[in-house]
Scaffold this active site. Structure first.
Site, PDB file in Angstrom:
ATOM      1  N   ASP A   1     -11.820 -17.736 -21.296  1.00 29.89           N
ATOM      2  CA  ASP A   1     -11.145 -17.853 -20.009  1.00 29.89           C
ATOM      3  C   ASP A   1      -9.695 -18.263 -20.299  1.00 29.89           C
ATOM      4  O   ASP A   1      -9.469 -19.312 -20.928  1.00 29.89           O
ATOM      5  CB  ASP A   1     -11.874 -18.928 -19.174  1.00 29.89           C
ATOM      6  CG  ASP A   1     -11.352 -19.018 -17.753  1.00 29.89           C
ATOM      7  OD1 ASP A   1     -10.130 -18.827 -17.535  1.00 29.89           O
ATOM      8  OD2 ASP A   1     -12.163 -19.290 -16.855  1.00 29.89           O
TER       9      ASP A   1
ATOM     10  N   ARG B   1     -13.653 -12.658 -19.667  1.00 31.35           N
ATOM     11  CA  ARG B   1     -14.759 -13.612 -19.494  1.00 31.35           C
ATOM     12  C   ARG B   1     -16.109 -12.909 -19.500  1.00 31.35           C
ATOM     13  O   ARG B   1     -17.114 -13.502 -19.846  1.00 31.35           O
ATOM     14  CB  ARG B   1     -14.604 -14.380 -18.171  1.00 31.35           C
ATOM     15  CG  ARG B   1     -13.476 -15.389 -18.150  1.00 31.35           C
ATOM     16  CD  ARG B   1     -13.195 -15.843 -16.746  1.00 31.35           C
ATOM     17  NE  ARG B   1     -12.862 -14.690 -15.897  1.00 31.35           N
ATOM     18  CZ  ARG B   1     -12.653 -14.747 -14.600  1.00 31.35           C
ATOM     19  NH1 ARG B   1     -12.726 -15.900 -13.969  1.00 31.35           N
ATOM     20  NH2 ARG B   1     -12.361 -13.648 -13.922  1.00 31.35           N
TER      21      ARG B   1
ATOM     22  N   THR C   1      -8.149  -0.711  -8.571  1.00 27.66           N
ATOM     23  CA  THR C   1      -9.002  -1.285  -9.634  1.00 27.66           C
ATOM     24  C   THR C   1      -9.978  -2.223  -8.909  1.00 27.66           C
ATOM     25  O   THR C   1     -10.186  -2.069  -7.708  1.00 27.66           O
ATOM     26  CB  THR C   1      -8.128  -2.112 -10.607  1.00 27.66           C
ATOM     27  OG1 THR C   1      -7.481  -3.146  -9.839  1.00 27.66           O
ATOM     28  CG2 THR C   1      -7.066  -1.262 -11.303  1.00 27.66           C
TER      29      THR C   1
ATOM     30  N   PRO D   1       3.664  -3.252 -11.280  1.00 30.43           N
ATOM     31  CA  PRO D   1       3.049  -2.175 -10.508  1.00 30.43           C
ATOM     32  C   PRO D   1       2.952  -2.513  -9.017  1.00 30.43           C
ATOM     33  O   PRO D   1       2.825  -3.667  -8.630  1.00 30.43           O
ATOM     34  CB  PRO D   1       1.640  -2.047 -11.108  1.00 30.43           C
ATOM     35  CG  PRO D   1       1.636  -2.879 -12.363  1.00 30.43           C
ATOM     36  CD  PRO D   1       2.676  -3.926 -12.137  1.00 30.43           C
TER      37      PRO D   1
ATOM     38  N   SER E   1       4.111  -7.763 -11.204  1.00 32.43           N
ATOM     39  CA  SER E   1       3.695  -7.005 -10.015  1.00 32.43           C
ATOM     40  C   SER E   1       4.922  -6.795  -9.140  1.00 32.43           C
ATOM     41  O   SER E   1       5.892  -7.550  -9.216  1.00 32.43           O
ATOM     42  CB  SER E   1       2.671  -7.823  -9.216  1.00 32.43           C
ATOM     43  OG  SER E   1       2.442  -7.229  -7.949  1.00 32.43           O
TER      44      SER E   1
ATOM     45  N   TYR F   1       0.139 -15.835  -4.447  1.00 30.46           N
ATOM     46  CA  TYR F   1       0.043 -14.753  -5.448  1.00 30.46           C
ATOM     47  C   TYR F   1       1.451 -14.283  -5.828  1.00 30.46           C
ATOM     48  O   TYR F   1       1.785 -14.144  -7.014  1.00 30.46           O
ATOM     49  CB  TYR F   1      -0.795 -13.583  -4.919  1.00 30.46           C
ATOM     50  CG  TYR F   1      -0.849 -12.423  -5.896  1.00 30.46           C
ATOM     51  CD1 TYR F   1      -1.492 -12.547  -7.128  1.00 30.46           C
ATOM     52  CD2 TYR F   1      -0.219 -11.208  -5.605  1.00 30.46           C
ATOM     53  CE1 TYR F   1      -1.520 -11.492  -8.039  1.00 30.46           C
ATOM     54  CE2 TYR F   1      -0.251 -10.144  -6.513  1.00 30.46           C
ATOM     55  CZ  TYR F   1      -0.901 -10.302  -7.732  1.00 30.46           C
ATOM     56  OH  TYR F   1      -0.919  -9.261  -8.637  1.00 30.46           O
TER      57      TYR F   1
HETATM   58  P1  NDP Z   1      -9.085  -6.133 -12.241  1.00 34.73           P
HETATM   59  O1  NDP Z   1      -9.728  -7.136 -11.342  1.00 34.73           O
HETATM   60  O2  NDP Z   1      -9.686  -4.785 -12.313  1.00 34.73           O
HETATM   61  O3  NDP Z   1      -8.958  -6.729 -13.715  1.00 34.73           O
HETATM   62  C1  NDP Z   1      -8.554  -8.050 -13.925  1.00 34.73           C
HETATM   63  C2  NDP Z   1      -8.824  -8.442 -15.371  1.00 34.73           C
HETATM   64  O4  NDP Z   1      -8.346  -9.783 -15.572  1.00 34.73           O
HETATM   65  C3  NDP Z   1     -10.292  -8.423 -15.711  1.00 34.73           C
HETATM   66  O5  NDP Z   1     -10.485  -7.842 -16.972  1.00 34.73           O
HETATM   67  C4  NDP Z   1     -10.666  -9.894 -15.752  1.00 34.73           C
HETATM   68  O6  NDP Z   1     -11.661 -10.116 -16.735  1.00 34.73           O
HETATM   69  C5  NDP Z   1      -9.348 -10.540 -16.212  1.00 34.73           C
HETATM   70  N1  NDP Z   1      -9.296 -11.941 -15.833  1.00 34.73           N
HETATM   71  C6  NDP Z   1      -9.178 -12.449 -14.582  1.00 34.73           C
HETATM   72  N2  NDP Z   1      -9.235 -13.786 -14.629  1.00 34.73           N
HETATM   73  C7  NDP Z   1      -9.391 -14.128 -15.941  1.00 34.73           C
HETATM   74  C8  NDP Z   1      -9.526 -15.352 -16.631  1.00 34.73           C
HETATM   75  N3  NDP Z   1      -9.502 -16.530 -15.984  1.00 34.73           N
HETATM   76  N4  NDP Z   1      -9.680 -15.344 -17.978  1.00 34.73           N
HETATM   77  C9  NDP Z   1      -9.704 -14.162 -18.632  1.00 34.73           C
HETATM   78  N5  NDP Z   1      -9.577 -12.958 -18.048  1.00 34.73           N
HETATM   79  C10 NDP Z   1      -9.437 -12.952 -16.712  1.00 34.73           C
HETATM   80  O7  NDP Z   1      -7.579  -6.035 -11.732  1.00 34.73           O
HETATM   81  P2  NDP Z   1      -6.313  -5.215 -12.300  1.00 34.73           P
HETATM   82  O8  NDP Z   1      -6.679  -4.442 -13.486  1.00 34.73           O
HETATM   83  O9  NDP Z   1      -5.718  -4.523 -11.159  1.00 34.73           O
HETATM   84  O10 NDP Z   1      -5.361  -6.431 -12.677  1.00 34.73           O
HETATM   85  C11 NDP Z   1      -4.768  -6.594 -13.951  1.00 34.73           C
HETATM   86  C12 NDP Z   1      -3.417  -7.253 -13.793  1.00 34.73           C
HETATM   87  O11 NDP Z   1      -2.559  -6.371 -13.047  1.00 34.73           O
HETATM   88  C13 NDP Z   1      -3.424  -8.569 -13.025  1.00 34.73           C
HETATM   89  O12 NDP Z   1      -2.530  -9.458 -13.652  1.00 34.73           O
HETATM   90  C14 NDP Z   1      -2.909  -8.185 -11.636  1.00 34.73           C
HETATM   91  O13 NDP Z   1      -2.291  -9.258 -10.983  1.00 34.73           O
HETATM   92  C15 NDP Z   1      -1.918  -7.101 -12.019  1.00 34.73           C
HETATM   93  N6  NDP Z   1      -1.537  -6.181 -10.969  1.00 34.73           N
HETATM   94  C16 NDP Z   1      -2.485  -5.438 -10.317  1.00 34.73           C
HETATM   95  C17 NDP Z   1      -2.098  -4.537  -9.327  1.00 34.73           C
HETATM   96  C18 NDP Z   1      -3.086  -3.752  -8.521  1.00 34.73           C
HETATM   97  O14 NDP Z   1      -2.701  -3.232  -7.446  1.00 34.73           O
HETATM   98  N7  NDP Z   1      -4.328  -3.582  -8.971  1.00 34.73           N
HETATM   99  C19 NDP Z   1      -0.680  -4.328  -9.029  1.00 34.73           C
HETATM  100  C20 NDP Z   1       0.221  -5.174  -9.748  1.00 34.73           C
HETATM  101  C21 NDP Z   1      -0.206  -6.034 -10.704  1.00 34.73           C
HETATM  102  P3  NDP Z   1     -12.948 -11.059 -16.543  1.00 34.73           P
HETATM  103  O15 NDP Z   1     -13.235 -11.170 -15.086  1.00 34.73           O
HETATM  104  O16 NDP Z   1     -14.021 -10.383 -17.330  1.00 34.73           O
HETATM  105  O17 NDP Z   1     -12.520 -12.359 -17.164  1.00 34.73           O
HETATM  106  C1  8X3 Z   2      -0.830  -6.296  -6.811  1.00 34.74           C
HETATM  107  C2  8X3 Z   2      -0.048  -5.453  -5.890  1.00 34.74           C
HETATM  108  O1  8X3 Z   2       1.112  -5.444  -3.650  1.00 34.74           O
HETATM  109  O2  8X3 Z   2      -1.215  -6.097  -3.694  1.00 34.74           O
HETATM  110  O3  8X3 Z   2      -0.026  -7.153  -7.539  1.00 34.74           O
HETATM  111  O4  8X3 Z   2       0.469  -7.562  -4.489  1.00 34.74           O
HETATM  112  S1  8X3 Z   2       0.078  -6.200  -4.365  1.00 34.74           S
END
Ligand code: NDP
Ligand code: 8X3
Length: 252
Positions: free
Chosen positions: A60, A34, A188, A183, A140, A153
């Site tokens: 989005d 976005r 992040t 993960p 996740s 979540y």
């Molecule tokens: P970040 O917040 O750093 O990145 C999230 C990304 O998702 C951003 O690029 C954001 O882009 C995009 N996003 C969120 N909502 C929307 C939307 N409505 N439309 C389009 N893009 C969207 O988090 P992470 O990199 O950590 O997360 C990435 C994925 O990994 C997620 O699915 C998260 O659930 C998963 N995950 C993360 C873990 C962690 O501990 N960090 C562990 C396990 C899984 P923008 O806002 O520009 O749209």
């Molecule tokens: C992100 C990892 O453990 O915070 O999916 O849910 S946790």
């Protein structure tokens, strides 16, 4: 011919790290998110370093019309997507279920489940037509185990877990691989988003141990994506060494 990798949520964290890793390996990229300025900046930085082509699509994932319009607007040769990384997602809030916010619930369900479905529904037919492709769904550890204050979540990621399994069954006749990546704690913007940009709360999530980085996950995904044609990693849980399961951490 260069392969094409499409990454949703490439403006931050795991998605951005995937864009960097796949660019380094010479893939042409479709990056989405976005935040338009971040997409443009990433496109500019990667093109400066690597001899690849990049298309940035600003939409989005919660909006099925925006998803279809943007992806269908790709030139025909860009629809030959080899790898789709369904990464866009978030957690919002960490309250017990009886205090949960409807807006947070809608955002998680609409992004993590429905967004992933809309993007997949648009792209899989192109893979099916070519009888090749690899879909990598970012699930996740929360999709494997539910923890306090994470019911919705975790439910959204459990849904991703189930969707990955179903997608694999439906896609197997068409030589399309489906990998579900789960993960644990990755540092992040995830926790900043979850805690509405409360930095102290976000920092506390990663205190006392070394969390994973976006690059760790990107390297793992790259490994899965570059295995021989006949090899598919179906499901993969990856945590920091100090994390035993969704809730057990060894903090110094
Ligand atoms: P970040 O917040 O750093 O990145 C999230 C990304 O998702 C951003 O690029 C954001 O882009 C995009 N996003 C969120 N909502 C929307 C939307 N409505 N439309 C389009 N893009 C969207 O988090 P992470 O990199 O950590 O997360 C990435 C994925 O990994 C997620 O699915 C998260 O659930 C998963 N995950 C993360 C873990 C962690 O501990 N960090 C562990 C396990 C899984 P923008 O806002 O520009 O749209
Ligand atoms: C992100 C990892 O453990 O915070 O999916 O849910 S946790």
């Amino acid at each position: 011919m260069k392969k094409i990798c499409c990454i949703t949520g490439a403006t931050s964290g795991i998605g951005k790290a995937c864009a960097e890793s796949f660019a380094k390996e010479g893939y042409n990229l479709i990056i989405t998110g976005r935040r338009k300025e971040r997409l443009s900046q990433l496109e500019y930085e990667l093109k400066k370093i690597y001899p690849i082509d990049i298309v940035s699509l600003n939409f989005d994932v919660r909006d099925s019309i925006e998803v279809e319009t943007n992806l269908n607007s790709l030139p025909e040769n860009w629809k030959n997507i080899d790898i789709l990384i369904n990464n866009a997602g978030l957690a919002a809030g960490r309250e017990p279920i009886f205090e949960g916010d409807y807006k947070d619930w809608d955002q998680m369900i609409d992004t993590n489940i429905k967004g992933l479905l809309y993007v997949s529904r648009t792209i899989i037919p192109w893979m099916k037509e070519r009888k090749t492709g690899h879909i990598i769904n970012i699930c996740s550890i929360a999709g494997k185990e539910t923890y306090a204050g994470g019911a919705v979540y975790c439910a959204s990621k459990s849904a991703v877990d189930a969707i990955s399994a179903g997608m694999r069954i439906d896609c197997v006749p068409y030589n399309i691989k489906v990998t579900n990546v789960c993960p644990g704690a990755v540092e992040t913007e995830f926790s900043l988003v979850r805690f509405k940009w409360d930095k102290d709360k976000a920092d506390a999530t990663y205190k006392g141990y070394e969390p994973l980085t976006g690059e760790d996950i990107a390297q793992t995904i790259l490994y899965c994506a570059t295995l021989p044609k006949h090899v598919c990693i179906n499901d993969l849980v990856i945590t920091p060494t100090s994390q035993a399961n969704a809730t057990t951490f060894h903090r110094e």
